[in-house]
Design an enzyme around this catalytic site. Structure first.
Site, PDB file in Angstrom:
ATOM      1  N   ALA A 128      -4.799   2.594  -1.056  1.00 46.17           N
ATOM      2  CA  ALA A 128      -4.923   1.273  -2.550  1.00 46.17           C
ATOM      3  C   ALA A 128      -4.625   0.309  -2.128  1.00 46.17           C
ATOM      4  O   ALA A 128      -5.345  -0.008  -3.411  1.00 46.17           O
ATOM      5  CB  ALA A 128      -2.069   2.005  -2.624  1.00 46.17           C
ATOM      6  N   ASP A 129      -4.950  -0.074  -1.142  1.00 48.66           N
ATOM      7  CA  ASP A 129      -5.282  -1.809  -1.071  1.00 48.66           C
ATOM      8  C   ASP A 129      -6.834  -2.070  -1.158  1.00 48.66           C
ATOM      9  O   ASP A 129      -7.731  -2.688  -2.090  1.00 48.66           O
ATOM     10  CB  ASP A 129      -5.056  -2.579   0.523  1.00 48.66           C
ATOM     11  CG  ASP A 129      -3.644  -2.608  -0.043  1.00 48.66           C
ATOM     12  OD1 ASP A 129      -3.421  -3.782  -0.856  1.00 48.66           O
ATOM     13  OD2 ASP A 129      -3.069  -2.828   0.978  1.00 48.66           O
ATOM     14  N   LEU A 130      -7.406  -0.129  -0.368  1.00 46.89           N
ATOM     15  CA  LEU A 130      -9.042  -1.062  -0.718  1.00 46.89           C
ATOM     16  C   LEU A 130      -9.921  -0.148  -2.001  1.00 46.89           C
ATOM     17  O   LEU A 130     -10.169  -1.011  -2.289  1.00 46.89           O
ATOM     18  CB  LEU A 130      -9.507   0.505   0.628  1.00 46.89           C
ATOM     19  CG  LEU A 130      -9.418  -0.186   2.231  1.00 46.89           C
ATOM     20  CD1 LEU A 130      -9.067   1.157   2.623  1.00 46.89           C
ATOM     21  CD2 LEU A 130      -9.588  -1.353   2.326  1.00 46.89           C
TER      22      LEU A 130
ATOM     23  N   ASP B  93       0.475  -1.187  -0.086  1.00 44.49           N
ATOM     24  CA  ASP B  93      -0.211   0.185  -0.237  1.00 44.49           C
ATOM     25  C   ASP B  93       0.797   0.980  -0.155  1.00 44.49           C
ATOM     26  O   ASP B  93       0.385   2.326  -0.913  1.00 44.49           O
ATOM     27  CB  ASP B  93      -0.432   0.088   1.301  1.00 44.49           C
ATOM     28  CG  ASP B  93      -2.150   1.463   1.227  1.00 44.49           C
ATOM     29  OD1 ASP B  93      -3.135   1.255   0.610  1.00 44.49           O
ATOM     30  OD2 ASP B  93      -1.426   2.255   2.120  1.00 44.49           O
TER      31      ASP B  93
ATOM     32  N   GLY C 278      -9.232  -3.424  -4.010  1.00 43.59           N
ATOM     33  CA  GLY C 278     -10.792  -4.626  -3.942  1.00 43.59           C
ATOM     34  C   GLY C 278     -11.953  -3.884  -4.548  1.00 43.59           C
ATOM     35  O   GLY C 278     -12.338  -4.729  -4.958  1.00 43.59           O
TER      36      GLY C 278
END
Length: 401
Positions: free
Chosen positions: A173-175, A145, A178
């Site tokens: 960035a991860d969220l 992230d 997803g």
């Protein structure tokens, strides 16, 4: 918890993800009714089970893990072993969607890449979430992230003008990766309804990060100039920022010229309306330092609560800068039921942040709490795949499950 059907009821997801980007995607699918089977390493499980402290009280699970793994069935399986790969293939006969976030090419050595599966399972929707996508010079690199926030430009935009670049305080960035993955999967599901064909959904964290640069990305494309860090100020609107009050801080969001006029007339600043430097939003943006210097002493004249009441009466955007304690105590957040309580497999009650999507006919459901490692081995291996006790025992003896 409820067993009410959701919009994705009837779809089954094979979840080969861990940490955050992938589990965010599969939890959203699970919340919408899909049956999500989460494959985890025997004896270890998803890395985030140990991302602690804090552990959730009364359990051995991290709060991190509990936050993104509800509505999933946990099955322990060593996919590095041929017997584990064989189980994956048996599961794929019952699954519509596979979601994975291994490094590019890593699943090929187990015979589980998209290229290796697509002919055998032509209806399969195969979503790959990686740091940099399946193609391009950076494809082999791992994605993290903070790394993506740095490379994707948001850190250059975040922080005080004279300070150092800052990442966002949650792993956006991860969220976003997803959530974009979930959007891609839903588009692929609709395509399959029309054609019967599956496909690969290729999500790169850097791609999704560039996509949500939004107005700042467009500001650069329009000018060729790197937008500066502005702290809490808006690049295209002024005043739209935090101001100190008598007892704290407040966000003031003046979105257009009529709102600024209303602000000035309501709070004794009519003289600013005669000043050319304040006359339009573009001019206020060009003179943002003057706007800040002029309004700061005005805003210090009332407490935060007094300003919120006064500004809301004028229908001017504003809000306190809440701590998380304030957020979860907020009557509006509570009225929107953004926290839910579930019974964990350990017997403890756990609280989770609820799904924010409100659907009038088929709302998201909270059917099962984040699972204990391997909690659903018997249910899936015997109940879904029809393995008898002896077959499961052999797999257990070999360390496959």
């Amino acid at each position: 918890m409820t067993d009410r059907p959701g919009p994705l009821t009837g779809l089954r997801v094979l979840d080969l993800t861990r940490v955050l980007a992938g589990p965010t995607c599969t939890q959203m699918l699970g919340d919408m009714g899909a049956d999500v089977i989460k494959i985890e390493r025997p004896g270890a499980g998803d890395d985030t089970r140990g991302f602690a402290p804090p552990f959730w009280p009364g359990t051995e699970e991290s709060a991190y893990f509990i936050g993104v793994n509800r509505n999933k069935r946990s099955v322990t399986l060593d996919i590095a072993k041929p017997e584990g790969q064989a189980v994956i293939h048996r599961l794929l006969e019952h699954c519509d969607i596979l979601v994975e976030n291994f490094k590019v090419g890593a699943l090929a050595k187990y015979g589980l890449s998209w290229e290796q599966l697509k002919a055998k399972y032509p209806r399969l929707i195969y979503c790959s979430i990686t740091g940099f996508g399946q193609t391009g010079p950076y494809a082999p690199r791992p994605g993290y992230d903070a790394l993506i926030q740095a490379m994707g430009g948001v850190m250059s935009l975040t922080g005080e003008p004279n300070g150092s670049p800052q990442k966002v305080g949650v792993p956006v960035a991860d969220l976003f990766a997803g959530l974009y993955g979930c959007i891609g999967i839903l588009a692929a599901v609709n395509h399959r309804h029309a054609t019967g064909e599956g496909q690969q959904v290729d999500i790169g964290m850097l791609d999704t990060h560039v996509a949500w640069l939004a107005n700042q990305g467009m500001n650069f494309l329009a000018t060729g100039e790197n937008p500066p860090r502005l702290g809490n100020q808006h690049p295209n609107i002024s005043p739209y920022q935090e101001f100190p009050t008598k007892d704290g801080y407040i966000i003031l969001a003046v979105g257009n010229d009529p709102t600024f006029e209303r602000f000035c007339k309501a709070f004794g600043q009519e003289h600013l309306l005669q000043d050319e430097r304040f006359s339009t939003n573009p001019k206020r943006v060009a003179n943002r330092d003057l706007v800040t210097e002029t309004l700061t002493p005005v805003m210090k004249g009332k407490t935060t609560a007094e300003w919120v009441e006064a500004l809301e009466a004028q229908k001017i955007g504003c809000g306190p800068i809440n701590t998380l304690k304030d957020v979860f105590a907020d009557p509006h957040v509570q009225a929107r039921e953004m926290v839910a309580t579930m019974r964990h497999g350990s017997g403890a009650e756990v609280q989770v942040i609820a799904n924010p999507v409100k659907l009038s006919a088929t709302p998201p459901t909270l059917r099962s709490a984040p699972p204990v490692l391997g909690e659903h081995n018997e249910e899936v291996l015997s109940g879904l795949l029809g393995m008898d006790a002896a077959e499961v025992a052999v797999l257990r003896d070999k360390g496959v499950v």
